[in-house]
Structures are given as C-alpha cells and as structure tokens.
Design a protein around this motif. Structure first.
Motif, PDB file in Angstrom:
ATOM      1  N   ASP A   1       7.292   9.112 -13.839  1.00  0.00           N
ATOM      2  CA  ASP A   1       8.275   9.325 -12.778  1.00  0.00           C
ATOM      3  C   ASP A   1       8.131   8.164 -11.799  1.00  0.00           C
ATOM      4  O   ASP A   1       7.166   8.103 -11.032  1.00  0.00           O
ATOM      5  N   PHE A   2       9.078   7.240 -11.828  1.00  0.00           N
ATOM      6  CA  PHE A   2       8.948   6.028 -11.025  1.00  0.00           C
ATOM      7  C   PHE A   2       8.837   6.337  -9.530  1.00  0.00           C
ATOM      8  O   PHE A   2       8.124   5.646  -8.792  1.00  0.00           O
ATOM      9  N   GLU A   3       9.532   7.365  -9.046  1.00  0.00           N
ATOM     10  CA  GLU A   3       9.469   7.687  -7.620  1.00  0.00           C
ATOM     11  C   GLU A   3       8.047   8.076  -7.214  1.00  0.00           C
ATOM     12  O   GLU A   3       7.610   7.774  -6.097  1.00  0.00           O
ATOM     13  N   CYS A   4       7.317   8.731  -8.098  1.00  0.00           N
ATOM     14  CA  CYS A   4       5.908   9.063  -7.820  1.00  0.00           C
ATOM     15  C   CYS A   4       5.048   7.807  -7.826  1.00  0.00           C
ATOM     16  O   CYS A   4       4.082   7.699  -7.050  1.00  0.00           O
ATOM     17  N   ILE A   5       5.399   6.832  -8.678  1.00  0.00           N
ATOM     18  CA  ILE A   5       4.688   5.552  -8.694  1.00  0.00           C
ATOM     19  C   ILE A   5       4.864   4.840  -7.348  1.00  0.00           C
ATOM     20  O   ILE A   5       3.922   4.256  -6.801  1.00  0.00           O
ATOM     21  N   VAL A   6       6.086   4.884  -6.809  1.00  0.00           N
ATOM     22  CA  VAL A   6       6.345   4.273  -5.501  1.00  0.00           C
ATOM     23  C   VAL A   6       5.449   4.900  -4.439  1.00  0.00           C
ATOM     24  O   VAL A   6       4.825   4.208  -3.631  1.00  0.00           O
ATOM     25  N   ASP A   7       5.368   6.234  -4.441  1.00  0.00           N
ATOM     26  CA  ASP A   7       4.518   6.912  -3.466  1.00  0.00           C
ATOM     27  C   ASP A   7       3.052   6.514  -3.634  1.00  0.00           C
ATOM     28  O   ASP A   7       2.329   6.312  -2.643  1.00  0.00           O
ATOM     29  N   ASP A   8       2.592   6.383  -4.866  1.00  0.00           N
ATOM     30  CA  ASP A   8       1.201   5.986  -5.114  1.00  0.00           C
ATOM     31  C   ASP A   8       0.946   4.553  -4.657  1.00  0.00           C
ATOM     32  O   ASP A   8      -0.122   4.232  -4.125  1.00  0.00           O
ATOM     33  N   PHE A   9       1.928   3.665  -4.860  1.00  0.00           N
ATOM     34  CA  PHE A   9       1.778   2.273  -4.411  1.00  0.00           C
ATOM     35  C   PHE A   9       1.617   2.227  -2.891  1.00  0.00           C
ATOM     36  O   PHE A   9       0.760   1.499  -2.356  1.00  0.00           O
ATOM     37  N   ILE A  10       2.442   3.000  -2.186  1.00  0.00           N
ATOM     38  CA  ILE A  10       2.339   3.054  -0.721  1.00  0.00           C
ATOM     39  C   ILE A  10       0.951   3.538  -0.314  1.00  0.00           C
ATOM     40  O   ILE A  10       0.304   2.950   0.563  1.00  0.00           O
ATOM     41  N   PHE A  11       0.489   4.612  -0.969  1.00  0.00           N
ATOM     42  CA  PHE A  11      -0.819   5.171  -0.632  1.00  0.00           C
ATOM     43  C   PHE A  11      -1.934   4.155  -0.899  1.00  0.00           C
ATOM     44  O   PHE A  11      -2.850   3.995  -0.079  1.00  0.00           O
ATOM     45  N   MET A  12      -1.882   3.453  -2.023  1.00  0.00           N
ATOM     46  CA  MET A  12      -2.911   2.466  -2.350  1.00  0.00           C
ATOM     47  C   MET A  12      -3.000   1.380  -1.275  1.00  0.00           C
ATOM     48  O   MET A  12      -4.087   0.910  -0.931  1.00  0.00           O
ATOM     49  N   CYS A  13      -1.843   0.988  -0.750  1.00  0.00           N
ATOM     50  CA  CYS A  13      -1.829  -0.092   0.236  1.00  0.00           C
ATOM     51  C   CYS A  13      -2.488   0.308   1.555  1.00  0.00           C
ATOM     52  O   CYS A  13      -2.878  -0.556   2.345  1.00  0.00           O
ATOM     53  N   PHE A  14      -2.617   1.620   1.804  1.00  0.00           N
ATOM     54  CA  PHE A  14      -3.331   2.061   3.010  1.00  0.00           C
ATOM     55  C   PHE A  14      -4.777   1.574   3.008  1.00  0.00           C
ATOM     56  O   PHE A  14      -5.386   1.401   4.058  1.00  0.00           O
ATOM     57  N   PHE A  15      -5.355   1.363   1.821  1.00  0.00           N
ATOM     58  CA  PHE A  15      -6.753   0.964   1.736  1.00  0.00           C
ATOM     59  C   PHE A  15      -6.978  -0.470   2.216  1.00  0.00           C
ATOM     60  O   PHE A  15      -8.105  -0.830   2.547  1.00  0.00           O
ATOM     61  N   VAL A  16      -5.929  -1.298   2.223  1.00  0.00           N
ATOM     62  CA  VAL A  16      -6.130  -2.680   2.661  1.00  0.00           C
ATOM     63  C   VAL A  16      -5.796  -2.869   4.134  1.00  0.00           C
ATOM     64  O   VAL A  16      -5.909  -3.974   4.657  1.00  0.00           O
ATOM     65  N   GLY A  17      -5.397  -1.816   4.810  1.00  0.00           N
ATOM     66  CA  GLY A  17      -5.195  -1.927   6.243  1.00  0.00           C
ATOM     67  C   GLY A  17      -4.044  -1.096   6.750  1.00  0.00           C
ATOM     68  O   GLY A  17      -2.999  -1.018   6.108  1.00  0.00           O
ATOM     69  N   ASN A  18      -4.260  -0.441   7.882  1.00  0.00           N
ATOM     70  CA  ASN A  18      -3.185   0.236   8.597  1.00  0.00           C
ATOM     71  C   ASN A  18      -3.598   0.350  10.054  1.00  0.00           C
ATOM     72  O   ASN A  18      -4.707  -0.030  10.432  1.00  0.00           O
ATOM     73  N   ASP A  19      -2.703   0.839  10.890  1.00  0.00           N
ATOM     74  CA  ASP A  19      -2.940   0.861  12.338  1.00  0.00           C
ATOM     75  C   ASP A  19      -3.847   2.000  12.790  1.00  0.00           C
ATOM     76  O   ASP A  19      -4.146   2.096  13.981  1.00  0.00           O
ATOM     77  N   PHE A  20      -4.279   2.841  11.882  1.00  0.00           N
ATOM     78  CA  PHE A  20      -4.934   4.087  12.289  1.00  0.00           C
ATOM     79  C   PHE A  20      -6.373   4.211  11.787  1.00  0.00           C
ATOM     80  O   PHE A  20      -7.105   5.089  12.228  1.00  0.00           O
TER      81      PHE A  20
END
Length: 848
Positions: free
Chosen positions: A327-346
């Motif tokens: 399900d590509f839409e779930c892949i998009v959500d996982d990509f967003i989540f993975m990117c949290f590990f390299v930095g976010n404001d919180f």
C-alpha cells in the motif's frame, strides 16, 4: 530537520521534484511602472487554488535581512513584508484562498527549542555588540570615519514571538495590507483571505495543515484542489506529504550548494575568490547606486512538486517479492516517520544519524532490507507500531560502531588539516607582501582589468590583518594614479575619496564584513587555544557508558541502565507525539522531552512494553510563553511586573533566566551548533508566579495576552459577503461576548468549497475608512472589504490517502530517472568514483 541539508539531499537525489519559478516582471511605460495583472493566467502553466504563507518565513528575512541594510523601524519591516507577499502572490496567483499564518503560542515540546534559540540569540547579540565596539575603536584610531550608530526598533529579533507589541502591531499592519489589496488589486477581488495571527495558538505551518485536513473529504471539497505552501522549514515537505493531497507544491528560495555563497570581494560574483578575479564588475548586495539606494539582487525561487516526489518514492520503495501487496500510502507514512530520526523541532538530534552522512539513505536501505521480516508497516496513519519500530531501529543501530569510527577518523583528519593550514597562513603573513607572488599577481590583475574597464577600485581582500589590507588597497590606488595620470578614472578616484559620505558608507560596509568574519572566527573551535575535550570518544570501546556518564551524569552501571530506560521512554513518547502532531494535530500541549540529549539507535529496545498516553491540556497564554522562552535581555518586551520576575535577583523564578550558560559543542565545529544546557522550565512554578501579577495588566496588554481566532476577509463583491452582512444585521447589536458565541455554518457553494463556520468579530465588520498603521502609506477610503471570524469545521479523523475523485497528474518520472543506490556513508572508503549527489561529508567538513 537541518535546512538546507534535507532540502539539498532531496533535490540532488530526486532532481525532477524541483522546478524553477517563471516570474513576470512589472513593465515600465513612459517612466510609469505598470504592476503585474495577477488576474491573468499564471506563466508557470499551473493555476493554483490556494496559497498558504508560513509568515515567520517572511517576517524574519524582512526583520534582519542578509542581503540589504537592516531596517530601523517597524514600518520599514512592514513595507518589506508587503513587497515580499506581493512577489509571492504574483508567482502563485491563487484563485480561491490566501491563508497567512503567523506562529502563535507553540506546544511545550517546541518551546524548549524556542527557549534555546532565544537565549543563544541574546548571547550572540551581546558578543556581536562588544566586537563591533572594538572594531569601531580600531577604525577611529586609524582616522576612518563611520556613520553614527542608528537607534533601531529592530535590534532584538526575539520580539518576533507571540504577545509582544511588535506582533500586535504586525497584525494590524497585515489587516491594512489585506484591505488594500482586496479593495484595489483585480487579482485579489474574488479570493478569500484568512489571517491567523500570533494570538491564535499553534505554529503557523501546523495551523495551515489543520485547515487543509479540516476541509478534506467534506461536502463541497474539491479533491483536485491545487495547494501551494510557502515557507523556509524543511518539515513543510513532510507535512505536505502527510496530507496525502496530490496537487501540492512547496514554494521557496533556491538553496545554494556550499561554495556558491562565497563571493569574490572585488566583483561580488560567486564561483571564485579575489585572487582569481578577472575584473568583471558586478555590484555586491549591500552596495548602492548613484542615488544612494540599496541594490538588492532578486533571489530566484523554485517549486518543489509533491506529486513528483510521490512518483520517485513509489519507484524507490519497490521491493522484489514483497510479503503482501504494498500500500503505497502506508509507505509514504513510514517514510515521514523514518525522517523524524534525522531531526525535528521537538526532539534532540540522535547521535547515530546525520543527514550529511547519508543517514536518510541508510534508513531507506534498512527499511527495504527489513521490510519482509517486520510483518507490516511502521505506522498506521498517526500511530506507530512500536514492536516494528524497535525491529527497524535496532537494525539501524547495528551500524553505529562503523558510523562512529569513520566520523572519528574524518574529524581527526580535518583537525590536522586545519592546524597545518593555519600554521602555513601564519608563516605566510610574516613575509614581506612585495615578495609574495600570491599578492603581487592579484594586484596587477586588479589594476589591469578593473581600471581598464572604467571601474573605481573596491577595497582588496587578502589574508592578513586589516592594516595589511589597508596598505595593499593604498598601493593599488597609487598604482592606478601613476598608470593613468590626469585621466577621468584618476579624477573619479580623487572625487570618491573626497566624498565623506561615500567613504563612511564604504567603511560601514567593511566594518560589517569584518564583524561577520571576526564572529565566525571566534565561533570556530579550531581557533580556540583550549578546545573542548571530547570525553565521550564515540567509536572507541566503552562509548555508550561514557556517553551516559558525560551527558546524563550517570555514575554506576545501575544508574546508566535506569537513565537509559527513562530516556528511551521519553524519546519514544516524543516519536509518538510528533507523528500525531503531523497527522491529527496537538495531542498534548504540555508534553515535552525532558533531556538535552537523545539516546542511540541501538538503545531503543523493549518498546512494545511501553504504555504511552497523552493528555490534551491547554496552550499557554502569550505572556506565559514569553516568560518561558525569553532571556532577561529581552524582558523589555514584557509588562513591567513580568520583567521584574526575570531580572530581580530576589525573584522566586530567577533561576529560569541565567545570564550565562554552558554550551556543549557535542562534536560540532561552530559554537552556534552546540547544545545550550539551559534549565528546563518548571511549569507549575512559572504559572504560579505569573498568576500573582496578571491583575496588573492594562487593557491593551490583556488583549495581547488573550486567545483569538482566525480572521476571514472578502471583497464586497464576493459571494460570501452577503452571509457576513446578514449575520451582522441579525446579531451586530449584541455585546461582543454574546455575538462571538453565535456561529453560522458556511455554504460550500458560496464559499468556493470551503467548510467551517463564521462568527462576528468586535466592531464594524466593514469600516468605511481603514486607517493606515504604517507611516507613508495612505488611509483606505470608501473601503469595500468585510471581515468576520473564521472557525474550522467540526473535527473529523484525517484519512491518510488521496480523496476519492482525485485525478493524478501525468507521470513524468521513469525507473531510469532514479540514481543507482548510493554506497552507504559508513561503507564508503572514498576510493571508488561515484555520483556527487551521493557523496556525503562529515559535518566538520561542511561550512554553513
């Protein structure tokens, strides 16, 4: 997330996502400038419905610009902002909605980052003021005149925070600007404008996302709405992906690659240094024309198209023999989540992963490798599956030793190289400039090319002291006089040198440049005689234990394990909080990560046993947030009794406002990259003391400290205006408190597909005259713009997939457009040739 590192990584890896903006310029007819008619078709070949402005990405560049003289009054800032918004509007030309969102009170999770930034800004400003004073004294000793220092309303950029007088006046100025354009600009006549100012809680970009999510899948919503979002933060890309709106573009300035920012001191052009200048004259930013007006080159802009990024990601995450249908839409959500590990404001930066070390490439490679054995996706819309997250991040953590070892090797090489270069430079400075070829040749080139082209020499920059530079400049000018006696050039030089005003202006620009260089030199740990010792030594045996000892104060194996478990719990809470924030909005206003440092990837284990829940709570009031994020140096922006709580030595909360604090370099090169180890605010203590002085507020201060709502503006000819007039005729006679509670549901057929509610605001919704709050701008007479309060539709769950009826744009990306999988950073010995887009340096080797 590391702007511009993430944006650059994305644009280099997926180049077709970025498209240059075509701009239409105003034309001049017989000396009269004719503005662009934005009602005409967009020259970019796209017609956008909605334009969203993350206003803090406009306020800051106008408040303290890098490419022009700084404004000295709020009025100048506002005029700059009006011009800025005009330019963006001309590029995009929205046909239905312009949404302007200013940062309001942020969740507590963001306030810790805001606190760190504002304390650092105050400290840096004090250091800069002291260094500027030293340089001014040096100029004075040399007999070089400088213009007197100007009094400025913009000397403290910390006032760009909800609750300050500046933010209150800014709201009025923007309301004036909106009225001005809706009354007189044909491209604005049929659009709606929403202004969400600093008294509306929430970060600007998240208020925008709440609006977009709130409209989706409701009656009248067009699934093919074309969105364009302007802003400078990298997380806007992730937020746009998280909406699952296909027709979405991010608008922003072009991000230059390292090296392009280095301009030649002589001609102002990029791509070479002064020693290699061929004398092709081009004015530098900050110089002036004959009239004394600043010459500001226009920055180019780009669209980053989300639909193209989705195409790339669909190819990127194709996996042979998947365990189930993808399900590509779930892949998009996982990509967003993975990117949290390299930095976010919180959450603080995880030491394992650096974008510039190819961390996202590593995360994606691990994800694809582990996907068959994970048993499913990392996330279900806004909810992470912690067992799968643990499986994934443990696989990432297995590379930590190699990452840290390579990082240490590169750091050592870099330190040794810089040490050698500094030693060589020091030896070179002791030589007579007359016998140094590297000085003689550029001076000759400077004389031959610049003077021959009829240019007046600019100060010549070379390594060495200011005194040395001055002598070289004088030699160049004398040579020019000798080589062209009696010429018009010599006369121009004499005339320029006799022009005191021009000299002062030149001196001011030179002082500004020297100040910038001096502050940068001081911030570089390689220039320190006693650099901070790295006691953790990541990559050497025992690094984990040393990390928890040095960063968290653990002393025994039992303490290390106890702290590690709590750090992992709070960090995992943070991952869940951020995911919810991106997909549904704030799930807790009070939650925050209570440590200055993050765990290692390999520390994130036993996650499935964690019980993570949140309580929504309520946002701070504006003055509460100011008290939570401001240093004492910015106390002037608060009411008197609040100031005393920050500055009086006997204040019960004076410990929240240290005048000095430790900055842990934590392996970074420049001091501004370090971690400010400020005490975390005790919310209960803070609010208890504030409550004691809240009664002293004046009515104007109380208004600045209040919670308000979005404002909706339309021209009187818009189909929505009769609804607002009708509401006013029915309930306009009621007191403010009563009429603010009455709301009317919008008809999407009249509002252009927008759902939600309108409510009457205080005062006349359509004043016949709108007074100008900006000096030099005229009042608006015969106003035809009407205003109401706008409220979002009733909350409904965000559906994390494109809406029914969406028409996907024609595919442009093909499998061959993807670059080959890169060599992972920790495995790259540097011996094999590979594509530049996959070459990542250690942070010490990158100059911001």
């Amino acid at each position: 997330m590391g702007v511009p590192a993430f944006y650059r990584w994305l644009a280099e890896k997926y180049p077709m996502v970025v498209v240059d903006v075509v701009e239409e310029e105003p034309v001049e007819i017989e000396g009269v400038k004719v503005p662009v008619d934005t009602s005409k078709p967009n020259p970019n070949g796209l017609e956008f419905d909605n334009l969203y402005l993350d206003m803090n990405g406009i306020i800051h560049p106008c408040f303290h610009p890098e490419d022009r003289p700084s404004p000295t009054t709020f009025g100048e800032v506002f005029q700059c902002m009006f011009d800025y918004i005009d330019r963006l509007f001309i590029m995009v030309r929205p046909r239905r909605l312009l949404y302007m969102a200013i940062d309001g009170v942020a969740p507590r999770a963001k306030m810790n980052q805001q606190r760190s930034r504002r304390f650092r800004a105050a400290k840096d400003a004090a250091d800069a003021a002291a260094e500027e004073e030293r340089l001014r004294e040096e100029f004075e000793r040399e007999g070089r005149k400088l213009p007197p220092k100007q009094q400025s309303q913009t000397c403290d950029s910390n006032v760009i925070t909800p609750g300050t007088e500046f933010m209150a006046v800014l709201s009025v100025a923007l309301q004036y600007y909106i009225h001005l354009r809706l009354n007189y600009d044909p491209g604005w006549k049929q659009i709606k404008v929403i202004l969400s100012d600093a008294n509306v809680p929430g970060e600007g970009e998240h208020k925008i996302m709440s609006y977009i999510r709130g409209q989706r899948n409701l009656s009248g919503f067009n699934p093919n709405t074309r969105h364009c979002l302007y802003g400078l933060d990298a997380d806007l890309i992730m937020l746009a992906l998280a909406t699952h709106e296909v027709h979405f573009s991010i608008l922003r300035e072009v991000v230059y690659t390292p090296g392009q920012q280095d301009k030649c001191f002589l001609c102002g052009q990029v791509g070479h240094l002064a020693a290699n200048c061929e004398g092709k004259v081009k004015r530098k930013a900050g110089e002036f024309d004959e009239k004394g007006d600043a010459i500001v080159p226009k920055k180019p802009y780009q669209f980053l198209n989300i639909w193209t990024l989705r195409e790339y990601l669909e190819y990127e995450f194709r996996m042979p023999n998947p365990p189930f249908k993808i399900d590509f839409e779930c892949i998009v959500d996982d990509f967003i989540f993975m990117c949290f590990f390299v930095g976010n404001d919180f959450l603080p930066h995880m030491p394992t992963l650096e974008i510039r070390e190819g961390a996202i490439n590593l995360l994606m490679a691990v994800y694809k490798k582990e996907f068959p054995s994970m048993g499913g996706y990392l996330t279900d819309s806004c909810t992470p599956d912690l067992n799968r997250v643990e499986h994934f991040i443990q696989a990432v953590g297995s590379y930590e030793d190699k990452i840290f070892q390579k990082r240490a090797r590169l750091h050592q090489r870099q330190a040794e190289r810089i040490k050698r270069e500094k030693a060589q430079a020091k030896r070179g400075d002791d030589l007579d400039p007359h016998v140094r070829d590297d000085l003689i040749v550029p001076i000759q080139r400077f004389q031959g090319s610049r003077l021959a082209s009829g240019a007046v020499p600019a100060p010549y920059e070379q390594n060495g002291s200011h005194k040395d530079n001055k002598e070289r400049n004088n030699r160049a000018r004398k040579a020019a006089r000798v080589s062209t006696p009696g010429s018009s050039i010599a006369a121009a030089i004499v005339e320029a040198e006799n022009d005191l005003e021009a000299q002062e202006r030149d001196n001011k620009e030179e002082l500004k440049s020297m100040l910038k260089d001096a502050l940068r030199e001081k911030s570089d740990i390689f220039n320190s005689e006693n650099p901070e010792e790295d006691k953790v030594k990541l990559g050497e045996p025992g690094w984990r234990e040393r990390y928890y000892e040095e960063k968290f104060g653990a002393r025994t194996p039992e303490q290390i394990e106890e702290i590690r478990r709590d750090v992992v719990l709070k960090y995992t809470e943070g991952l869940c909080w951020v995911m919810h924030y991106y997909y549904e909005g704030v799930c807790s206003w009070q939650w925050f990560y209570p440590y200055h440092y993050a765990p290692f990837a390999s520390d994130l284990r036993d996650l499935g046993h964690l019980n993570i829940t949140f309580e929504l709570g309520t946002p701070f009031k504006p003055f509460d947030q100011l008290m939570g994020v401001f240093p004492a140096a910015s106390a002037h922006a608060l009411p008197l009794q609040y100031r005393r709580l920050m500055t009086d030595p006997s204040s019960p909360i004076i410990d929240f406002y240290p005048t000095d604090f430790e900055v842990d370099m934590n392996g970074k090169r420049y001091s501004w990259q370090g971690i400010a180890k400020l005490p975390f605010i005790d919310e209960a203590r803070l609010l208890a003391e504030i409550k004691k002085v809240e009664h002293t507020l004046t009515p104007e201060e109380a208004r600045r400290n209040s919670v308000m709502f979005d404002m909706l503006f339309v021209n009187g000819s818009h189909p929505l205006s009769p609804y607002i007039y009708s509401l006013n005729s029915k309930f306009g006679h009621l007191p403010d408190k009563e009429r603010n509670e009455i709301k009317e549901k919008l008809d999407p057929s009249a509002s252009g597909g927008m759902n939600g509610y309108i409510t009457l605001r205080s005062g006349d919704p359509c004043p016949p005259i709108f007074r100008s709050p900006v000096d030099g701008l005229e009042d608006i007479m015969d106003n035809q713009v009407i205003c109401s309060i706008y409220k979002l539709p009733d909350h409904h769950k965000h559906i994390a997939r494109p809406p029914v009826g969406v028409i996907t744009p024609k595919k442009t990306v093909e499998a061959g457009d993807l670059k080959p999988p890169p060599v992972l950073w920790h495995e790259d010995s540097g011996r094999r040739p590979h594509d530049n887009s996959n070459r990542y340096c250690h942070p010490f080797m990158l100059f911001p």
